[in-house]
Scaffold this motif. Structure first.
Motif, short mmCIF file in Angstrom:
data_model
loop_
_atom_site.label_atom_id
_atom_site.label_comp_id
_atom_site.label_asym_id
_atom_site.label_seq_id
_atom_site.Cartn_x
_atom_site.Cartn_y
_atom_site.Cartn_z
N LEU A 67 0.86 -0.99 -13.52
CA LEU A 67 1.67 -2.01 -14.21
C LEU A 67 2.77 -2.57 -13.31
N LEU A 68 3.18 -1.79 -12.32
CA LEU A 68 4.28 -2.19 -11.43
C LEU A 68 3.79 -2.56 -10.04
N ASP A 69 2.49 -2.61 -9.84
CA ASP A 69 1.90 -2.85 -8.50
C ASP A 69 2.32 -1.79 -7.50
N ASN A 70 2.57 -0.58 -7.96
CA ASN A 70 2.85 0.55 -7.06
C ASN A 70 1.55 1.09 -6.49
N GLU A 71 1.66 1.83 -5.40
CA GLU A 71 0.53 2.62 -4.92
C GLU A 71 0.22 3.71 -5.95
N PRO A 72 -1.06 4.11 -6.08
CA PRO A 72 -1.39 5.18 -7.03
C PRO A 72 -0.62 6.47 -6.76
N SER A 73 -0.22 6.67 -5.50
CA SER A 73 0.47 7.91 -5.13
C SER A 73 1.97 7.88 -5.40
N ALA A 74 2.51 6.78 -5.91
CA ALA A 74 3.95 6.69 -6.17
C ALA A 74 4.38 7.73 -7.19
N ALA A 75 5.55 8.31 -6.98
CA ALA A 75 6.04 9.38 -7.85
C ALA A 75 6.51 8.82 -9.19
N VAL A 76 6.14 9.52 -10.27
CA VAL A 76 6.52 9.16 -11.64
C VAL A 76 7.18 10.37 -12.29
N LEU A 77 7.69 10.16 -13.49
CA LEU A 77 8.19 11.28 -14.29
C LEU A 77 7.16 11.63 -15.37
N GLU A 78 6.85 12.92 -15.47
CA GLU A 78 6.02 13.42 -16.56
C GLU A 78 6.95 14.05 -17.60
N ILE A 79 7.01 13.44 -18.78
CA ILE A 79 7.95 13.86 -19.83
C ILE A 79 7.15 14.52 -20.94
N THR A 80 7.33 15.84 -21.08
CA THR A 80 6.55 16.61 -22.06
C THR A 80 7.36 16.82 -23.33
N ALA A 81 6.83 16.35 -24.45
CA ALA A 81 7.36 16.60 -25.79
C ALA A 81 8.72 15.96 -26.06
N GLY A 82 9.23 15.13 -25.16
CA GLY A 82 10.43 14.35 -25.42
C GLY A 82 11.74 15.05 -25.14
N GLY A 83 12.82 14.50 -25.73
CA GLY A 83 14.16 15.04 -25.53
C GLY A 83 14.81 14.62 -24.23
N PHE A 84 14.25 13.63 -23.54
CA PHE A 84 14.73 13.21 -22.23
C PHE A 84 15.54 11.92 -22.35
N GLU A 85 16.64 11.84 -21.59
CA GLU A 85 17.49 10.64 -21.64
C GLU A 85 18.08 10.38 -20.27
#
Length: 308
Positions: free
Chosen positions: A45-63
């Motif tokens: 969606l952002l035209d990043n490389e597939p290897s670009a680092a993302v955040l994996e947010i499990t079950a929520g509670g993140f801000e």
């Protein structure tokens, strides 16, 4: 420095990229996003490389609070994201400005969301990857395999102008459910299990145990008969279905150990592993056989689509 300041770390939030490749022979786990398909969509969606680092947010509670302006994308499960209190739908990209607050609540559906930023999160790579693997103490914000915590800073690029907001076409959206079927490719140890064991496997339901984690998905159900005898330890692949002495299958995932000696029924289709990643404890799971050639065809199509 530009990026995001973490206000709440959430239940489990990890930096993940494509994973730490080429080190399994040294006992180093690959890591990477459990729902890799959603992570790759976020980067696309952002035209990043597939290897670009993302955040994996499990079950929520993140801000987090944006300390600069950039484009972000959110995919995976719907964890009730709001920006400055305004609800936001997943599977699309949008512009955030300095001071904007992104908050992930409890899941509406699914179990893990993926947050990508333009250019990827710019933490320091360890052994060629930013992927967080707690068991190896590698990757993450500080390089020691720790989850994202309150007070952390997540660096990323500053954009001078707003990009084009995009969303994933409806036909590409995965079906996220708490009742799934995993396609199993029987492995070379399949004949160690009796015909009755295989019939039981195909006909019964299992539930995802609350003790499941990124190393393995533990299933609960009527115990499967376990083959007699000793089995040599050998390399463990992603999606291998091990049957320990208690007869409750374990599906090995991205943070699995490199060696294991339990007998194995075979491997699940990796695409089904992404569905499994969106299951909360208690989800209902069934197995169905699939021929190797059919599984390879599906995987080739997936890998070509994302340029992997």
């Amino acid at each position: 420095m530009t990026g995001f300041r973490v206000l709440k770390g959430g239940i489990l939030t990890l930096i993940q990229d494509i994973g730490r490749l080429g080190y399994q022979h040294l006992g180093v786990s690959r890591g990477g996003p459990l729902d890799a398909q959603s992570a790759y969509w976020a980067n696309r969606l952002l035209d990043n490389e597939p290897s670009a680092a993302v955040l994996e947010i499990t079950a929520g509670g993140f801000e987090v609070e944006a300390q600069s302006q950039t484009m972000v994308a959110v995919t995976g499960g719907d964890l009730n994201l709001t920006i400055n209190g305004e609800p936001q739908a997943p599977w699309r990209s949008f512009w955030v400005r300095q001071g904007d607050r992104l908050k992930f609540g409890t899941p509406r559906y699914g179990f893990r969301a993926y947050l990508a930023v333009s250019g990827g999160f710019q933490t320091e790579p360890v052994l060629g990857s930013r992927a967080t693997v707690a068991r190896d103490k590698l990757g993450g914000v500080n390089g020691h395999g720790e989850a994202v915590r309150e007070g952390d800073y997540l660096p990323c690029k500053h954009l001078t102008s707003e990009g084009i907001a995009r969303q994933i076409p409806q036909r590409y959206l995965p079906q996220i459910s708490q009742q799934i079927t995993l396609h199993l490719i029987p492995g070379y140890q399949q004949h160690e299990f009796s015909k009755g064991t295989w019939q039981q496997l195909w006909n019964q339901e299992f539930k995802l145990d609350h003790q499941s984690n990124r190393q393995g998905a533990r299933l609960q159900g009527k115990a499967l008969p376990v083959p007699a005898g000793e089995f040599l330890s050998e390399g463990v692949s992603y999606g291998a279905v091990q049957v320990p002495p208690n007869g409750q299958p374990i599906i090995m995932l991205d943070d699995r150990q490199s060696l294991g000696g339990y007998p194995k029924l075979g491997n699940i289709l990796p695409l089904d592993g992404f569905k499994l990643a969106q299951c909360a404890p208690g989800a209902v799971i069934r197995f169905q056989p699939i021929h190797l050639a059919a599984a390879q065809q599906q995987m080739r199509r997936y890998l070509r689509f994302f340029g992997l």
